[in-house]
Design a protein around this motif. Structure first.
Motif, PDB file in Angstrom:
ATOM      1  N   MET A 279       0.855  -1.174   0.000  1.00 53.63           N
ATOM      2  CA  MET A 279       0.000   0.000   0.000  1.00 53.63           C
ATOM      3  C   MET A 279       0.899   1.235   0.000  1.00 53.63           C
ATOM      4  N   THR A 280       0.712   2.110  -0.972  1.00 53.02           N
ATOM      5  CA  THR A 280       1.534   3.321  -1.083  1.00 53.02           C
ATOM      6  C   THR A 280       0.646   4.555  -0.933  1.00 53.02           C
ATOM      7  N   ARG A 281       1.294   5.696  -0.788  1.00 58.19           N
ATOM      8  CA  ARG A 281       0.557   6.936  -0.547  1.00 58.19           C
ATOM      9  C   ARG A 281      -0.297   7.334  -1.746  1.00 58.19           C
ATOM     10  N   GLU A 282      -1.335   8.129  -1.492  1.00 57.05           N
ATOM     11  CA  GLU A 282      -2.233   8.580  -2.549  1.00 57.05           C
ATOM     12  C   GLU A 282      -1.772   9.873  -3.204  1.00 57.05           C
ATOM     13  N   ASP A 283      -0.819  10.579  -2.576  1.00 59.02           N
ATOM     14  CA  ASP A 283      -0.495  11.936  -3.025  1.00 59.02           C
ATOM     15  C   ASP A 283       0.681  12.011  -3.996  1.00 59.02           C
ATOM     16  N   HIS A 284       1.120  10.884  -4.545  1.00 55.80           N
ATOM     17  CA  HIS A 284       2.241  10.926  -5.492  1.00 55.80           C
ATOM     18  C   HIS A 284       1.824  11.655  -6.774  1.00 55.80           C
ATOM     19  N   GLN A 285       2.740  12.457  -7.296  1.00 57.02           N
ATOM     20  CA  GLN A 285       2.469  13.219  -8.509  1.00 57.02           C
ATOM     21  C   GLN A 285       2.821  12.444  -9.774  1.00 57.02           C
ATOM     22  N   SER A 286       3.564  11.359  -9.627  1.00 56.94           N
ATOM     23  CA  SER A 286       3.958  10.572 -10.804  1.00 56.94           C
ATOM     24  C   SER A 286       4.194   9.120 -10.387  1.00 56.94           C
ATOM     25  N   GLY A 287       4.237   8.254 -11.389  1.00 52.91           N
ATOM     26  CA  GLY A 287       4.519   6.854 -11.145  1.00 52.91           C
ATOM     27  C   GLY A 287       5.916   6.650 -10.587  1.00 52.91           C
TER      28      GLY A 287
ATOM     29  N   GLU B 171       7.508   8.634  -8.514  1.00 52.18           N
ATOM     30  CA  GLU B 171       7.476   8.909  -7.076  1.00 52.18           C
ATOM     31  C   GLU B 171       6.964   7.678  -6.320  1.00 52.18           C
ATOM     32  N   ARG B 172       5.961   7.013  -6.865  1.00 55.65           N
ATOM     33  CA  ARG B 172       5.445   5.800  -6.232  1.00 55.65           C
ATOM     34  C   ARG B 172       6.525   4.721  -6.220  1.00 55.65           C
ATOM     35  N   LEU B 173       7.278   4.653  -7.314  1.00 54.57           N
ATOM     36  CA  LEU B 173       8.369   3.684  -7.426  1.00 54.57           C
ATOM     37  C   LEU B 173       9.426   3.949  -6.362  1.00 54.57           C
ATOM     38  N   ALA B 174       9.731   5.211  -6.128  1.00 60.97           N
ATOM     39  CA  ALA B 174      10.724   5.570  -5.112  1.00 60.97           C
ATOM     40  C   ALA B 174      10.260   5.141  -3.722  1.00 60.97           C
ATOM     41  N   GLU B 175       8.963   5.265  -3.444  1.00 62.00           N
ATOM     42  CA  GLU B 175       8.442   4.811  -2.158  1.00 62.00           C
ATOM     43  C   GLU B 175       8.603   3.300  -2.019  1.00 62.00           C
ATOM     44  N   VAL B 176       8.364   2.570  -3.104  1.00 59.83           N
ATOM     45  CA  VAL B 176       8.515   1.113  -3.083  1.00 59.83           C
ATOM     46  C   VAL B 176       9.967   0.720  -2.815  1.00 59.83           C
ATOM     47  N   VAL B 177      10.904   1.437  -3.434  1.00 54.86           N
ATOM     48  CA  VAL B 177      12.335   1.172  -3.194  1.00 54.86           C
ATOM     49  C   VAL B 177      12.651   1.296  -1.709  1.00 54.86           C
ATOM     50  N   ASP B 178      12.085   2.319  -1.067  1.00 61.75           N
ATOM     51  CA  ASP B 178      12.297   2.506   0.375  1.00 61.75           C
ATOM     52  C   ASP B 178      11.634   1.387   1.184  1.00 61.75           C
ATOM     53  N   LEU B 179      10.394   1.060   0.831  1.00 60.32           N
ATOM     54  CA  LEU B 179       9.656   0.041   1.584  1.00 60.32           C
ATOM     55  C   LEU B 179      10.325  -1.327   1.501  1.00 60.32           C
ATOM     56  N   LEU B 180      10.893  -1.638   0.329  1.00 59.63           N
ATOM     57  CA  LEU B 180      11.559  -2.926   0.137  1.00 59.63           C
ATOM     58  C   LEU B 180      13.021  -2.901   0.564  1.00 59.63           C
ATOM     59  N   LYS B 181      13.513  -1.682   0.892  1.00 61.26           N
ATOM     60  CA  LYS B 181      14.917  -1.512   1.304  1.00 61.26           C
ATOM     61  C   LYS B 181      15.873  -2.102   0.256  1.00 61.26           C
TER      62      LYS B 181
END
Length: 253
Positions: free
Chosen positions: A67-75, A77-87
């Motif tokens: 589950m990622t944030r709803e406020d990303h301005q681009s795909g 940005e969502r990918l960057a969150e996934v990189v962090d979540l998966l370390k």
């Protein structure tokens, strides 16, 4: 070679609300994409969504969903969150696969991952030969030119390269051999995804409405080669969805 596939799956869609959950021959569209991506040889395939309904549906066929944030301005940005979540390690190859491509060619996923892995570039993508003259002049078909070392030189909605002789003479028949259409599949090094979202927006990407131009504008390389399999179009509209359903039903017949 190991690589990770990330499939962003936004619930909201102007032309096809709830698109990831659209039924295609008894399965939600996002499951079709996931199963095709799993055939690519990826060490991990993860779906990243911003909606509880998509999350719950995906959990019915895999636990690899975030589950990622709803406020990303681009795909990206969502990918960057996934990189962090998966370390993920900075050198991990990450392939971004769109969640609206139920006819995804798994061969192209492994191809773009290998292209990046065998280079020192931070990013790689694919193209296909343009086969219809009208597509050369269609602004929705993004053209790309590259150098001898498989580095992208420029992406544009305009007809590049410009055939000076034919176009200035208004030739009715154009040699379309040099024209390549960009295919929207990307491989990144995980560390570069986080770098990318910190780069300033380039005037070229604003003019062309093409995010990948930010990478070239800031001096980074994008490797590119022709896709092994010509990809099917993704699903943007109800009409696209009906075409995919008809195609799969015909294959099953």
């Amino acid at each position: 070679m190991e690589f990770v596939v990330v499939i962003p799956a936004r619930y909201a869609s102007t032309r096809l609300p709830g698109k990831p959950l659209a039924d295609i021959c008894g399965k939600p569209m996002i499951q079709h994409v996931y199963e095709k991506a799993c055939l690519s040889g990826a060490s991990k395939v993860v779906i990243a969504t911003d909606h509880q309904k998509v999350f719950d549906t995906v959990k019915s066929f895999t636990n690899d969903v975030l589950m990622t944030r709803e406020d990303h301005q681009s795909g990206t940005e969502r990918l960057a969150e996934v990189v962090d979540l998966l370390k993920l390690d900075a050198e991990t190859v990450v392939v971004n696969v769109q969640g609206d491509e139920p006819l995804l060619a798994s061969e192209n996923v492994s191809q773009v991952a290998t292209l990046l892995n065998n280079s020192s570039a931070p990013m790689a993508t694919l193209s296909v030969a343009i086969e219809e003259q009208d597509e050369v002049f269609n602004p929705n078909a993004v053209k790309v030119v590259s150098d001898i070392n498989k580095n992208a030189l420029y992406f544009s909605r305009a007809s590049i390269p410009f055939d000076r002789s034919a176009m200035l003479n208004n030739d009715s028949v154009l040699d379309i051999t040099p024209f390549q259409r960009h295919v929207g599949i990307y491989a990144y090094r995980a560390g570069f995804i986080k770098q990318y979202i910190e780069l300033s927006v380039s005037p070229l990407e604003v003019l062309e409405s093409l995010e990948q131009l930010r990478v070239l504008y800031h001096g980074y390389a994008i490797k590119i080669e022709q896709a092994k399999v010509t990809p099917h179009a993704g699903v943007d509209t109800p009409e696209d969805l009906e075409k995919v359903i008809a195609y799969l039903k015909a294959k099953q017949a």
